[in-house]
Design a protein around this motif. Sequence first.
Motif, short mmCIF file in Angstrom:
data_model
loop_
_atom_site.label_atom_id
_atom_site.label_comp_id
_atom_site.label_asym_id
_atom_site.label_seq_id
_atom_site.Cartn_x
_atom_site.Cartn_y
_atom_site.Cartn_z
N LEU A 10 61.08 -34.57 -27.75
CA LEU A 10 62.17 -34.10 -28.60
C LEU A 10 63.49 -34.08 -27.87
O LEU A 10 64.54 -34.44 -28.44
CB LEU A 10 61.83 -32.72 -29.16
N VAL A 11 63.48 -33.65 -26.60
CA VAL A 11 64.71 -33.65 -25.82
C VAL A 11 65.22 -35.09 -25.65
O VAL A 11 66.42 -35.36 -25.80
CB VAL A 11 64.49 -33.00 -24.44
N GLY A 12 64.31 -36.00 -25.37
CA GLY A 12 64.69 -37.41 -25.27
C GLY A 12 65.24 -37.95 -26.57
O GLY A 12 66.23 -38.70 -26.58
N ALA A 13 64.63 -37.56 -27.70
CA ALA A 13 65.10 -38.01 -29.01
C ALA A 13 66.53 -37.53 -29.28
O ALA A 13 67.37 -38.27 -29.79
CB ALA A 13 64.16 -37.52 -30.10
N VAL A 14 66.80 -36.26 -28.92
CA VAL A 14 68.15 -35.72 -29.11
C VAL A 14 69.15 -36.49 -28.26
O VAL A 14 70.25 -36.84 -28.73
CB VAL A 14 68.18 -34.21 -28.75
N VAL A 15 68.79 -36.77 -27.01
CA VAL A 15 69.67 -37.54 -26.12
C VAL A 15 69.93 -38.93 -26.72
O VAL A 15 71.08 -39.41 -26.73
CB VAL A 15 69.05 -37.67 -24.72
N GLY A 16 68.89 -39.58 -27.24
CA GLY A 16 69.04 -40.89 -27.85
C GLY A 16 69.95 -40.87 -29.06
O GLY A 16 70.81 -41.75 -29.23
N ILE A 17 69.78 -39.85 -29.90
CA ILE A 17 70.62 -39.72 -31.09
C ILE A 17 72.08 -39.50 -30.71
O ILE A 17 72.98 -40.16 -31.23
CB ILE A 17 70.11 -38.56 -31.97
N VAL A 18 72.33 -38.57 -29.79
CA VAL A 18 73.70 -38.26 -29.37
C VAL A 18 74.35 -39.47 -28.72
O VAL A 18 75.50 -39.82 -29.02
CB VAL A 18 73.71 -37.06 -28.40
N ALA A 19 73.61 -40.15 -27.84
CA ALA A 19 74.17 -41.28 -27.10
C ALA A 19 74.50 -42.45 -28.01
O ALA A 19 75.47 -43.17 -27.78
CB ALA A 19 73.20 -41.71 -26.01
N PHE A 20 73.70 -42.65 -29.06
CA PHE A 20 73.87 -43.85 -29.90
C PHE A 20 74.73 -43.59 -31.13
O PHE A 20 75.14 -44.54 -31.80
CB PHE A 20 72.49 -44.37 -30.33
N THR A 21 75.03 -42.33 -31.41
CA THR A 21 75.81 -42.00 -32.60
C THR A 21 77.17 -42.67 -32.58
O THR A 21 77.63 -43.25 -33.57
CB THR A 21 75.98 -40.48 -32.74
N TYR A 22 77.86 -42.58 -31.43
CA TYR A 22 79.19 -43.17 -31.32
C TYR A 22 79.14 -44.68 -31.51
O TYR A 22 80.04 -45.28 -32.12
CB TYR A 22 79.80 -42.83 -29.97
N THR A 23 78.09 -45.31 -30.98
CA THR A 23 77.96 -46.76 -31.12
C THR A 23 77.80 -47.16 -32.58
O THR A 23 78.46 -48.10 -33.06
CB THR A 23 76.74 -47.26 -30.31
N ILE A 24 76.93 -46.45 -33.29
CA ILE A 24 76.71 -46.74 -34.71
C ILE A 24 77.99 -46.53 -35.51
O ILE A 24 78.36 -47.34 -36.37
CB ILE A 24 75.58 -45.86 -35.27
N GLU A 25 78.70 -45.44 -35.24
CA GLU A 25 79.93 -45.13 -35.96
C GLU A 25 80.97 -46.23 -35.73
O GLU A 25 81.65 -46.67 -36.66
CB GLU A 25 80.49 -43.78 -35.51
N PHE A 26 81.08 -46.71 -34.48
CA PHE A 26 82.03 -47.77 -34.15
C PHE A 26 81.67 -49.07 -34.88
O PHE A 26 82.54 -49.75 -35.46
CB PHE A 26 82.05 -48.00 -32.64
N LEU A 27 80.38 -49.44 -34.84
CA LEU A 27 79.95 -50.68 -35.47
C LEU A 27 80.18 -50.65 -36.98
O LEU A 27 80.62 -51.64 -37.57
CB LEU A 27 78.48 -50.94 -35.16
N LEU A 28 79.88 -49.52 -37.62
CA LEU A 28 80.04 -49.42 -39.07
C LEU A 28 81.50 -49.42 -39.49
O LEU A 28 81.84 -49.89 -40.58
CB LEU A 28 79.35 -48.16 -39.59
N SER A 29 82.38 -48.91 -38.64
CA SER A 29 83.80 -48.87 -38.99
C SER A 29 84.52 -50.17 -38.65
O SER A 29 85.42 -50.58 -39.37
CB SER A 29 84.49 -47.71 -38.27
N SER A 30 84.12 -50.84 -37.56
CA SER A 30 84.83 -52.04 -37.11
C SER A 30 84.17 -53.35 -37.53
O SER A 30 84.86 -54.36 -37.70
CB SER A 30 84.96 -52.02 -35.57
#
Length: 299
Positions: free
Chosen positions: A59-79
């Motif tokens: 679960l700790v790893g999953a949270v780290v993965g979600i937090v780390a990749f959130t910015y990437t997804i947001e950037f890709l969807l906007s740009s």
Amino acid sequence: MGYLIDFLKGIIIGIANIIPGVSGGTMAVSLDIYDRLISSISHLFKNWKDSLKTLVPILVGAVVGIVAFTYTIEFLLSSYTLPTALAFIGLILGGIPGLWKSLQNGLKKQTQTLSISHIIAFVLMFSLVVIILPLLQESGTSLTAIQLDPLSLIKLFIIGIIASATMVIPGVSGSLILMVLGYYYLIINTITIFISALRTGDMESLLPNLILLFVFGLGILIGIFLISKAIEFLFEHYSSVTYSGILGLVIASPFAILYNTNALNDLQTSQALPFALVGLVLLIICYYGIYQLGKNEAS
């Protein structure tokens, strides 16, 4: 060493859960921790020490993965909205053969053939995604933040419960369900605002978004415990009808992706041709990757 490996696997599952079309459950199966994960959740109160030893690093790893990749997804969807949306659609389509195989296995297990009940389940879920939910969404996808009021918190809690049900089913994407419901952008935006506020010490933004994420997370945790039993019952007694409904939802999901991301608007820009070509290439690559993953899982 085992805890570190589980932590790294948790990161991969977290990243998978935030990408619409990728199933965290399928990823857990592929990483050979699905059975341990579900068993630990089911026996948390009976054997809490061993369960926590399994759950915490994942679960700790999953949270780290979600937090780390959130910015990437947001950037890709906007740009790069159209290429990203088409990549998501490729991920969705790649999982359909595996779901169809699961439906066939369910029919064999129950010694059935396709019937009117299977068609009804398919049509209902397809119509829910393509017709009903878009009518109910109002302006949800244009909002940039979730309001901190009792009604919004109740909705967010329920959305968490719904999303949790899909996160534990191999072949179904929890983030895809969020996008279908019109809450994907809102959750992503809430996470990024919270992380930014945490980094800068902005308490005015930190506390409201912490409350929103806590309510959503609470809905997910409670949903996993409450709905997992119902999901287990449905797959045990009505697996073929259940998979028919899931197929209807998944096949309709590309429409929801295009609708909720406004990806087709990119076709009206000067970059329409390169975006479309790159998107089609990504669609094929993502389809092939998930299709092969499904084949390896079944073998």
